[in-house]
Motif scaffolding. Structure first.
Motif, PDB file in Angstrom:
ATOM      1  N   MET A 144       0.798   2.108 -19.051  1.00  0.00           N
ATOM      2  CA  MET A 144       2.046   2.345 -18.760  1.00  0.00           C
ATOM      3  C   MET A 144       2.153   1.370 -17.551  1.00  0.00           C
ATOM      4  O   MET A 144       1.257   1.205 -16.708  1.00  0.00           O
ATOM      5  CB  MET A 144       2.291   3.623 -18.190  1.00  0.00           C
ATOM      6  CG  MET A 144       3.824   4.019 -17.787  1.00  0.00           C
ATOM      7  SD  MET A 144       4.401   5.392 -17.965  1.00  0.00           S
ATOM      8  CE  MET A 144       3.036   6.454 -16.920  1.00  0.00           C
ATOM      9  N   LYS A 145       3.293   0.718 -17.400  1.00  0.00           N
ATOM     10  CA  LYS A 145       3.474  -0.180 -16.410  1.00  0.00           C
ATOM     11  C   LYS A 145       4.952   0.127 -15.614  1.00  0.00           C
ATOM     12  O   LYS A 145       5.696   0.945 -16.231  1.00  0.00           O
ATOM     13  CB  LYS A 145       3.398  -1.684 -16.829  1.00  0.00           C
ATOM     14  CG  LYS A 145       2.242  -2.153 -17.256  1.00  0.00           C
ATOM     15  CD  LYS A 145       2.274  -3.574 -17.909  1.00  0.00           C
ATOM     16  CE  LYS A 145       0.848  -3.959 -18.188  1.00  0.00           C
ATOM     17  NZ  LYS A 145       0.891  -5.439 -18.642  1.00  0.00           N
ATOM     18  N   ARG A 146       5.129  -0.378 -14.421  1.00  0.00           N
ATOM     19  CA  ARG A 146       6.386  -0.434 -13.795  1.00  0.00           C
ATOM     20  C   ARG A 146       7.030  -1.749 -13.423  1.00  0.00           C
ATOM     21  O   ARG A 146       6.215  -2.569 -13.231  1.00  0.00           O
ATOM     22  CB  ARG A 146       5.937   0.099 -12.328  1.00  0.00           C
ATOM     23  CG  ARG A 146       7.237   0.611 -11.556  1.00  0.00           C
ATOM     24  CD  ARG A 146       6.929   1.390 -10.049  1.00  0.00           C
ATOM     25  NE  ARG A 146       5.918   0.561  -9.416  1.00  0.00           N
ATOM     26  CZ  ARG A 146       6.432  -0.345  -8.504  1.00  0.00           C
ATOM     27  NH1 ARG A 146       7.563  -0.522  -8.078  1.00  0.00           N
ATOM     28  NH2 ARG A 146       5.469  -0.926  -7.793  1.00  0.00           N
ATOM     29  N   ASP A 147       8.362  -1.468 -13.614  1.00  0.00           N
ATOM     30  CA  ASP A 147       8.954  -2.988 -13.248  1.00  0.00           C
ATOM     31  C   ASP A 147       8.847  -3.598 -11.889  1.00  0.00           C
ATOM     32  O   ASP A 147       8.780  -2.711 -11.057  1.00  0.00           O
ATOM     33  CB  ASP A 147      10.360  -3.148 -13.589  1.00  0.00           C
ATOM     34  CG  ASP A 147      10.968  -2.567 -14.895  1.00  0.00           C
ATOM     35  OD1 ASP A 147      10.160  -3.152 -15.867  1.00  0.00           O
ATOM     36  OD2 ASP A 147      11.915  -2.180 -15.257  1.00  0.00           O
ATOM     37  N   ARG A 148       8.240  -4.673 -11.478  1.00  0.00           N
ATOM     38  CA  ARG A 148       7.882  -5.098 -10.141  1.00  0.00           C
ATOM     39  C   ARG A 148       9.037  -5.568  -9.344  1.00  0.00           C
ATOM     40  O   ARG A 148       8.843  -5.688  -8.238  1.00  0.00           O
ATOM     41  CB  ARG A 148       6.811  -6.105 -10.142  1.00  0.00           C
ATOM     42  CG  ARG A 148       5.483  -5.508 -10.866  1.00  0.00           C
ATOM     43  CD  ARG A 148       5.021  -4.975  -9.770  1.00  0.00           C
ATOM     44  NE  ARG A 148       3.598  -4.309 -10.146  1.00  0.00           N
ATOM     45  CZ  ARG A 148       3.063  -3.030  -9.744  1.00  0.00           C
ATOM     46  NH1 ARG A 148       3.386  -2.521  -8.610  1.00  0.00           N
ATOM     47  NH2 ARG A 148       1.977  -2.824 -10.237  1.00  0.00           N
ATOM     48  N   ASP A 149      10.189  -5.628  -9.953  1.00  0.00           N
ATOM     49  CA  ASP A 149      11.387  -6.037  -9.223  1.00  0.00           C
ATOM     50  C   ASP A 149      11.980  -4.778  -8.432  1.00  0.00           C
ATOM     51  O   ASP A 149      12.589  -5.358  -7.461  1.00  0.00           O
ATOM     52  CB  ASP A 149      12.601  -6.548 -10.173  1.00  0.00           C
ATOM     53  CG  ASP A 149      12.454  -7.507 -11.010  1.00  0.00           C
ATOM     54  OD1 ASP A 149      11.393  -8.193 -10.710  1.00  0.00           O
ATOM     55  OD2 ASP A 149      12.941  -7.664 -12.010  1.00  0.00           O
ATOM     56  N   GLU A 150      11.587  -3.658  -8.577  1.00  0.00           N
ATOM     57  CA  GLU A 150      12.125  -2.444  -7.843  1.00  0.00           C
ATOM     58  C   GLU A 150      11.243  -2.300  -6.595  1.00  0.00           C
ATOM     59  O   GLU A 150       9.914  -2.499  -6.575  1.00  0.00           O
ATOM     60  CB  GLU A 150      12.019  -1.328  -8.753  1.00  0.00           C
ATOM     61  CG  GLU A 150      12.366   0.034  -8.040  1.00  0.00           C
ATOM     62  CD  GLU A 150      13.963  -0.071  -7.864  1.00  0.00           C
ATOM     63  OE1 GLU A 150      14.198   0.941  -7.007  1.00  0.00           O
ATOM     64  OE2 GLU A 150      14.695  -0.597  -8.563  1.00  0.00           O
ATOM     65  N   LYS A 151      11.652  -1.987  -5.505  1.00  0.00           N
ATOM     66  CA  LYS A 151      10.808  -1.838  -4.110  1.00  0.00           C
ATOM     67  C   LYS A 151      10.318  -0.536  -4.436  1.00  0.00           C
ATOM     68  O   LYS A 151      10.731   0.252  -4.977  1.00  0.00           O
ATOM     69  CB  LYS A 151      11.726  -1.921  -2.787  1.00  0.00           C
ATOM     70  CG  LYS A 151      12.692  -0.989  -2.432  1.00  0.00           C
ATOM     71  CD  LYS A 151      13.258  -1.394  -1.120  1.00  0.00           C
ATOM     72  CE  LYS A 151      14.343  -0.442  -0.870  1.00  0.00           C
ATOM     73  NZ  LYS A 151      14.966  -0.535   0.148  1.00  0.00           N
ATOM     74  N   THR A 174       8.735   8.781 -19.815  1.00  0.00           N
ATOM     75  CA  THR A 174       8.499   7.882 -20.611  1.00  0.00           C
ATOM     76  C   THR A 174       7.123   8.071 -21.523  1.00  0.00           C
ATOM     77  O   THR A 174       7.290   7.553 -22.698  1.00  0.00           O
ATOM     78  CB  THR A 174       7.920   6.644 -19.618  1.00  0.00           C
ATOM     79  OG1 THR A 174       9.108   6.236 -18.749  1.00  0.00           O
ATOM     80  CG2 THR A 174       7.425   5.276 -20.499  1.00  0.00           C
ATOM     81  N   LEU A 175       6.193   8.694 -21.229  1.00  0.00           N
ATOM     82  CA  LEU A 175       5.180   8.887 -21.978  1.00  0.00           C
ATOM     83  C   LEU A 175       5.537   9.925 -23.181  1.00  0.00           C
ATOM     84  O   LEU A 175       5.068   9.619 -24.347  1.00  0.00           O
ATOM     85  CB  LEU A 175       4.004   9.734 -21.124  1.00  0.00           C
ATOM     86  CG  LEU A 175       3.384   8.585 -20.367  1.00  0.00           C
ATOM     87  CD1 LEU A 175       2.214   9.335 -19.271  1.00  0.00           C
ATOM     88  CD2 LEU A 175       2.539   7.615 -21.030  1.00  0.00           C
TER      89      LEU A 175
END
Length: 75
Positions: free
Chosen positions: A1-8, A59-60
């Motif tokens: 699982m990954k997280r968008d890196r644009d978000e602080k 998400t999972l």
């Protein structure tokens, strides 16, 4: 699982901002088979509002996980 890196990062936000954060987690297509019908344990370092764990679990579950539980090291 990954997280968008644009978000602080959550640690850089105030409590109110954390509660309003949308779900920025996603599962790569290659990983979907690995989580289908599986029991998954999420480990988080610090529990503040619980949003990170809730979004990750949602998400999972959407991707077919059978069960998602969590352990947090510090509150």
């Amino acid at each position: 699982m990954k997280r968008d890196r644009d978000e602080k990062r959550q640690s850089q936000k105030k409590r109110n901002e954390r509660l309003q954060t949308g779900n920025h987690f996603y599962v790569d297509v290659e990983c979907r088979q690995q989580i289908e019908n599986k029991k998954i344990l999420l480990i988080d370092d610090v529990y503040t509002t619980g949003r990170t764990l809730r979004h990750a679990a949602e998400t999972l579950y959407r991707q077919g996980s059978d069960r998602v539980e969590s352990v947090t090291l510090c509150r």
